[in-house]
Design an enzyme around this catalytic site. Structure first.
Site, PDB file in Angstrom:
ATOM      1  N   SER A  69      -8.918  -7.469  -1.006  1.00  0.00           N
ATOM      2  CA  SER A  69      -9.766  -6.820  -0.003  1.00  0.00           C
ATOM      3  C   SER A  69     -11.172  -6.547  -0.519  1.00  0.00           C
ATOM      4  O   SER A  69     -12.105  -6.364   0.276  1.00  0.00           O
ATOM      5  CB  SER A  69      -9.113  -5.517   0.462  1.00  0.00           C
ATOM      6  OG  SER A  69      -8.892  -4.650  -0.640  1.00  0.00           O
ATOM      7  N   HIS A  70     -11.368  -6.511  -1.848  1.00  0.00           N
ATOM      8  CA  HIS A  70     -12.686  -6.266  -2.429  1.00  0.00           C
ATOM      9  C   HIS A  70     -13.236  -7.500  -3.148  1.00  0.00           C
ATOM     10  O   HIS A  70     -14.231  -7.405  -3.864  1.00  0.00           O
ATOM     11  CB  HIS A  70     -12.621  -5.102  -3.417  1.00  0.00           C
ATOM     12  CG  HIS A  70     -12.471  -3.767  -2.778  1.00  0.00           C
ATOM     13  ND1 HIS A  70     -11.307  -3.375  -2.146  1.00  0.00           N
ATOM     14  CD2 HIS A  70     -13.329  -2.721  -2.666  1.00  0.00           C
ATOM     15  CE1 HIS A  70     -11.461  -2.142  -1.683  1.00  0.00           C
ATOM     16  NE2 HIS A  70     -12.668  -1.729  -1.974  1.00  0.00           N
ATOM     17  N   GLU A  97      -8.378  -3.051   3.724  1.00  0.00           N
ATOM     18  CA  GLU A  97      -7.078  -3.658   4.020  1.00  0.00           C
ATOM     19  C   GLU A  97      -6.911  -3.865   5.526  1.00  0.00           C
ATOM     20  O   GLU A  97      -6.353  -4.870   5.975  1.00  0.00           O
ATOM     21  CB  GLU A  97      -5.947  -2.792   3.480  1.00  0.00           C
ATOM     22  CG  GLU A  97      -4.556  -3.334   3.755  1.00  0.00           C
ATOM     23  CD  GLU A  97      -4.279  -4.683   3.110  1.00  0.00           C
ATOM     24  OE1 GLU A  97      -3.453  -5.440   3.655  1.00  0.00           O
ATOM     25  OE2 GLU A  97      -4.884  -4.979   2.052  1.00  0.00           O
TER      26      GLU A  97
END
Length: 335
Positions: A47-48, A189
């Protein structure tokens, strides 16, 4: 999503660097963000990772982030370092003040560094781990555009507002890294699931009318729920006070979103605190070892950060599984 392919970590970092420089970021600014992106993919925090690169590039192009920004570092007191990110990326601003911050903690026993006029700082735990690798105990906070409503309310007031703790192991590494947000799950997320058209889990979010939802798109229009109700909201308020109020950054409720092009620079902030354990206790290292042993010695438990370490070992050996369509989208940005 198409069948994943594998990329070495160096290729992930270089791809991000090229995309951000093509968007107009200075090489040193792009390099700091590219490294953060690679570290996220290395530790299995998709997600990052590369998922965020098109957003970063878009924000440089539209002016939401100043890719040419030159951070300004000040040290108004021996134990206080402040950095004006000048509406640029958080990563180079943090790097700009880092040496002064660590030196101040060693000299004074404790020091704090705040960053304002900033942006998303990536995986907060990586900054805490970096403090631990310097032999210091690190507490890191960052706030974000409002996405969590107070218990009983429907209007978002604070961001997911994570905090991270990095504990040194006495050998140049981290014995423990704790990284958690005030929300049940990181907002990234939900963004990921919205992009992949997958439902979210029960208890993660409410829609714009305050009703529980499993639809990721509706959740993004509404608000996220705090972990453990009022206790999670309280933790988020603690982070808000440190990362926003103390640093002089915009409040979460006034910050523009980290997604989309509307609203101008978010002007969010971070606060990092570092303690030199030797200034306070001769037995810190042994106490930490005893504590970790009490956790790890129980069947079915794990010490915070161990899952990331396992993912790290795997990706350093085998590379990162990536979506070819996402890679092609980023390659197009490079062109």
């Amino acid at each position: 999503m198409t069948e994943p392919t594998t990329m070495p970590l160096a290729a992930v970092e270089h791809l991000c660097l090229r995309a951000l420089m093509a968007a107009g970021a200075l090489e040193e600014n792009a390099a700091a963000v590219a490294r953060s992106t690679m570290l996220a993919e290395r530790d299995g925090i998709r997600s990052h990772g590369l998922l965020y690169v098109p957003i970063y590039a878009e924000h440089v192009r539209c002016g939401k982030v100043d890719g040419q920004a030159q951070p300004v570092v000040s040290q108004p007191r021996p134990g206080a370092v402040t950095v004006d990110a000048a509406t640029g990326f958080a990563h180079p601003a943090i790097d700009a003040g880092w040496e002064r911050f660590i030196a101040a903690a060693r000299q004074n026993g404790v020091a704090a560094m705040t960053v304002f006029n900033s942006y998303n700082c990536g995986v907060l735990g990586h900054h805490a781990e970096r403090i631990a690798e310097a032999g210091l105990l690190g507490l890191c906070t960052t706030h974000a555009p409002a996405s969590i409503a107070p218990p009983g309310g429907a209007r978002a007031v604070i961001g997911t507002n994570p905090f991270a703790l990095g504990v040194p192991d006495g050998a140049g590494g981290a014995a423990l890294v704790l990284d958690q947000s005030a929300s049940v799950v990181a907002k990234s997320e939900i963004l990921l699931r919205a992009r992949e058209n997958r439902p979210i889990e029960p208890g993660w979010a409410i829609d714009a009318e305050g009703r529980p939802t499993l639809d990721a798109a509706e959740a993004l229009k509404g608000a996220m729920l705090p972990a453990a109700s009022h206790k999670g909201f309280g933790a988020g308020l603690l982070v808000e006070i440190l990362a926003s109020c103390l640093s002089g950054a915009a409040l979460s409720k006034d910050a523009s979103p980290f997604s989309g092009t509307a609203g101008g620079p978010p002007r969010t902030g971070q606060c990092f605190i570092a303690f030199d354990p030797s200034a306070f206790s001769d037995g810190f290292g042994q106490q930490v070892e005893n504590l970790i042993a009490a956790i790890a010695g129980q069947e079915g438990t794990h010490v915070p950060g161990t899952r990331r370490k396992a993912a790290r070992a795997r990706t350093e050996r085998d590379g990162v599984a990536v979506d070819p369509a996402l890679v092609e989208r980023i390659e197009a940005l490079c062109r």
